[in-house]
Design a protein around this motif. Structure first.
Motif, PDB file in Angstrom:
ATOM      1  N   THR A  27      76.654  99.614  49.297  1.00  0.00           N
ATOM      2  CA  THR A  27      75.674 100.446  48.615  1.00  0.00           C
ATOM      3  C   THR A  27      75.229 101.550  49.574  1.00  0.00           C
ATOM      4  N   SER A  28      74.285 102.363  49.145  1.00  0.00           N
ATOM      5  CA  SER A  28      73.724 103.411  49.992  1.00  0.00           C
ATOM      6  C   SER A  28      72.208 103.355  49.868  1.00  0.00           C
ATOM      7  N   VAL A  29      71.531 104.049  50.763  1.00  0.00           N
ATOM      8  CA  VAL A  29      70.067 104.059  50.735  1.00  0.00           C
ATOM      9  C   VAL A  29      69.566 104.501  49.369  1.00  0.00           C
ATOM     10  N   GLU A  30      70.024 105.654  48.904  1.00  0.00           N
ATOM     11  CA  GLU A  30      69.533 106.191  47.638  1.00  0.00           C
ATOM     12  C   GLU A  30      69.860 105.267  46.475  1.00  0.00           C
ATOM     13  N   MET A  31      71.089 104.772  46.444  1.00  0.00           N
ATOM     14  CA  MET A  31      71.509 103.892  45.350  1.00  0.00           C
ATOM     15  C   MET A  31      70.669 102.610  45.328  1.00  0.00           C
ATOM     16  N   ALA A  32      70.496 101.971  46.486  1.00  0.00           N
ATOM     17  CA  ALA A  32      69.753 100.706  46.552  1.00  0.00           C
ATOM     18  C   ALA A  32      68.282 100.894  46.183  1.00  0.00           C
ATOM     19  N   LEU A  33      67.652 101.940  46.724  1.00  0.00           N
ATOM     20  CA  LEU A  33      66.229 102.135  46.450  1.00  0.00           C
ATOM     21  C   LEU A  33      65.974 102.424  44.977  1.00  0.00           C
ATOM     22  N   PHE A  34      66.778 103.291  44.377  1.00  0.00           N
ATOM     23  CA  PHE A  34      66.574 103.585  42.951  1.00  0.00           C
ATOM     24  C   PHE A  34      66.971 102.397  42.064  1.00  0.00           C
ATOM     25  N   GLU A  35      67.958 101.614  42.503  1.00  0.00           N
ATOM     26  CA  GLU A  35      68.340 100.412  41.752  1.00  0.00           C
ATOM     27  C   GLU A  35      67.169  99.429  41.697  1.00  0.00           C
ATOM     28  N   MET A  36      66.464  99.272  42.810  1.00  0.00           N
ATOM     29  CA  MET A  36      65.323  98.355  42.835  1.00  0.00           C
ATOM     30  C   MET A  36      64.087  98.961  42.173  1.00  0.00           C
ATOM     31  N   GLN A  37      63.949 100.273  42.188  1.00  0.00           N
ATOM     32  CA  GLN A  37      62.805 100.947  41.559  1.00  0.00           C
ATOM     33  C   GLN A  37      62.879 100.841  40.035  1.00  0.00           C
ATOM     34  N   GLU A  89      74.559  93.016  50.519  1.00  0.00           N
ATOM     35  CA  GLU A  89      74.911  94.411  50.239  1.00  0.00           C
ATOM     36  C   GLU A  89      74.729  95.186  51.537  1.00  0.00           C
ATOM     37  N   VAL A  90      75.799  95.812  51.966  1.00  0.00           N
ATOM     38  CA  VAL A  90      75.807  96.577  53.205  1.00  0.00           C
ATOM     39  C   VAL A  90      75.466  98.029  52.867  1.00  0.00           C
ATOM     40  N   LEU A  91      74.464  98.557  53.541  1.00  0.00           N
ATOM     41  CA  LEU A  91      74.086  99.954  53.352  1.00  0.00           C
ATOM     42  C   LEU A  91      75.074 100.819  54.134  1.00  0.00           C
ATOM     43  N   ALA A  92      76.024 101.414  53.427  1.00  0.00           N
ATOM     44  CA  ALA A  92      77.122 102.143  54.071  1.00  0.00           C
ATOM     45  C   ALA A  92      76.632 103.270  54.969  1.00  0.00           C
ATOM     46  N   ASP A  93      75.516 103.887  54.606  1.00  0.00           N
ATOM     47  CA  ASP A  93      74.988 104.991  55.406  1.00  0.00           C
ATOM     48  C   ASP A  93      74.018 104.518  56.490  1.00  0.00           C
ATOM     49  N   CYS A  94      73.913 103.198  56.650  1.00  0.00           N
ATOM     50  CA  CYS A  94      73.004 102.617  57.648  1.00  0.00           C
ATOM     51  C   CYS A  94      73.712 101.686  58.617  1.00  0.00           C
ATOM     52  N   VAL A  95      75.037 101.746  58.668  1.00  0.00           N
ATOM     53  CA  VAL A  95      75.786 100.941  59.631  1.00  0.00           C
ATOM     54  C   VAL A  95      76.767 101.837  60.375  1.00  0.00           C
ATOM     55  N   MET A  97      72.747  93.015  40.255  1.00  0.00           N
ATOM     56  CA  MET A  97      71.938  94.154  40.654  1.00  0.00           C
ATOM     57  C   MET A  97      70.852  93.728  41.636  1.00  0.00           C
ATOM     58  N   LEU A  98      70.485  94.659  42.492  1.00  0.00           N
ATOM     59  CA  LEU A  98      69.374  94.420  43.403  1.00  0.00           C
ATOM     60  C   LEU A  98      68.062  94.538  42.643  1.00  0.00           C
ATOM     61  N   THR A  99      67.145  93.632  42.924  1.00  0.00           N
ATOM     62  CA  THR A  99      65.792  93.744  42.394  1.00  0.00           C
ATOM     63  C   THR A  99      64.821  93.626  43.565  1.00  0.00           C
ATOM     64  N   LYS A 100      63.685  94.280  43.437  1.00  0.00           N
ATOM     65  CA  LYS A 100      62.719  94.239  44.530  1.00  0.00           C
ATOM     66  C   LYS A 100      62.110  92.847  44.699  1.00  0.00           C
ATOM     67  N   GLU A 101      62.190  92.026  43.675  1.00  0.00           N
ATOM     68  CA  GLU A 101      61.643  90.672  43.760  1.00  0.00           C
ATOM     69  C   GLU A 101      62.576  89.700  44.475  1.00  0.00           C
ATOM     70  N   GLU A 102      63.865  90.027  44.551  1.00  0.00           N
ATOM     71  CA  GLU A 102      64.856  89.095  45.113  1.00  0.00           C
ATOM     72  C   GLU A 102      65.482  89.554  46.422  1.00  0.00           C
ATOM     73  N   ARG A 105      64.163  84.656  49.217  1.00  0.00           N
ATOM     74  CA  ARG A 105      65.047  85.644  48.586  1.00  0.00           C
ATOM     75  C   ARG A 105      66.495  85.391  48.976  1.00  0.00           C
ATOM     76  N   LYS A 106      67.416  85.672  48.039  1.00  0.00           N
ATOM     77  CA  LYS A 106      68.834  85.394  48.267  1.00  0.00           C
ATOM     78  C   LYS A 106      69.705  86.641  48.309  1.00  0.00           C
ATOM     79  N   LYS A 107      69.102  87.818  48.173  1.00  0.00           N
ATOM     80  CA  LYS A 107      69.861  89.077  48.249  1.00  0.00           C
ATOM     81  C   LYS A 107      69.444  89.799  49.526  1.00  0.00           C
ATOM     82  N   VAL A 108      70.450  90.125  50.333  1.00  0.00           N
ATOM     83  CA  VAL A 108      70.170  90.722  51.640  1.00  0.00           C
ATOM     84  C   VAL A 108      70.808  92.102  51.726  1.00  0.00           C
ATOM     85  N   LEU A 109      69.972  93.094  52.044  1.00  0.00           N
ATOM     86  CA  LEU A 109      70.453  94.439  52.351  1.00  0.00           C
ATOM     87  C   LEU A 109      70.594  94.524  53.857  1.00  0.00           C
ATOM     88  N   LEU A 110      71.789  94.882  54.346  1.00  0.00           N
ATOM     89  CA  LEU A 110      72.045  94.925  55.783  1.00  0.00           C
ATOM     90  C   LEU A 110      72.144  96.352  56.303  1.00  0.00           C
TER      91      LEU A 110
END
Length: 179
Positions: free
Chosen positions: A153-163, A124-130, A1-6, A95-100
């Protein structure tokens, strides 16, 4: 899972006329603007790249207006990982997790993802951002990244996953962005 710390957000080449002519340009630019604001609310580091800005032009204003406190990394390589300044800044985040996010999916985004994966990063590639100039090239780029081990992933999914929690000011900010 994505975390805001990583996690670190990487923005690739959302510039000039090219950004205006790619497939679903307005939707992608809007999504990238949202993920930038969400990443800032979550206090993620953001690495911002521009491919030969003298030739391609600057990052589109809809995104650049949210990045006033950081400087873009100029590159001439397709893969951001082939630009030493990018690697240095990425390593400095720890950090070792990259959102692209960015363009074009099948060239610069794909090659950056491939190098990141090879060098031990989770991508993790943001499908709605590429996107690419054609939907077909976008799809091929996404599929190749998945074959190499990237996740989608998607913007909404990634942001709420880290929140992680549905309360507080950051939650309100993110909720407002994705509505």
């Amino acid at each position: 899972m994505l975390t805001k710390e990583e996690t670190v957000l990487v923005l690739i080449d959302i510039q000039g006329k090219l950004a205006q002519i790619v497939d679903e340009s307005e939707i992608v630019i809007d999504s990238i603007s949202k993920v930038v604001q969400g990443a800032q609310a979550l206090q993620l580091p953001i690495l911002w790249l521009e491919q030969y800005p003298k030739g391609l032009g600057p990052t589109v204003e809809e995104i650049a207006q949210h990045l006033t406190d950081i400087k873009p990394i100029e590159k001439i390589t397709f893969s951001a990982y082939d630009t030493p300044e990018f690697v240095d800044q990425l390593e400095a985040t720890g950090r070792k997790k990259v959102l692209l996010a960015g363009i074009e999916t099948h060239i610069c985004v794909y090659q950056t993802a491939a190098h990141l994966l090879t060098n031990g990063y989770e991508v993790e590639v943001l499908a709605d951002c590429v996107t690419s100039r054609t939907a077909g090239n976008r799809e091929v780029g996404v599929q190749k990244m998945l074959q190499l081990g990237a996740k989608l992933t998607s913007v909404e999914m990634a942001l709420f996953e880290m929140q992680q929690i549905a309360k507080g000011d950051t939650f309100k900010t993110i909720s407002g962005l994705v509505k």
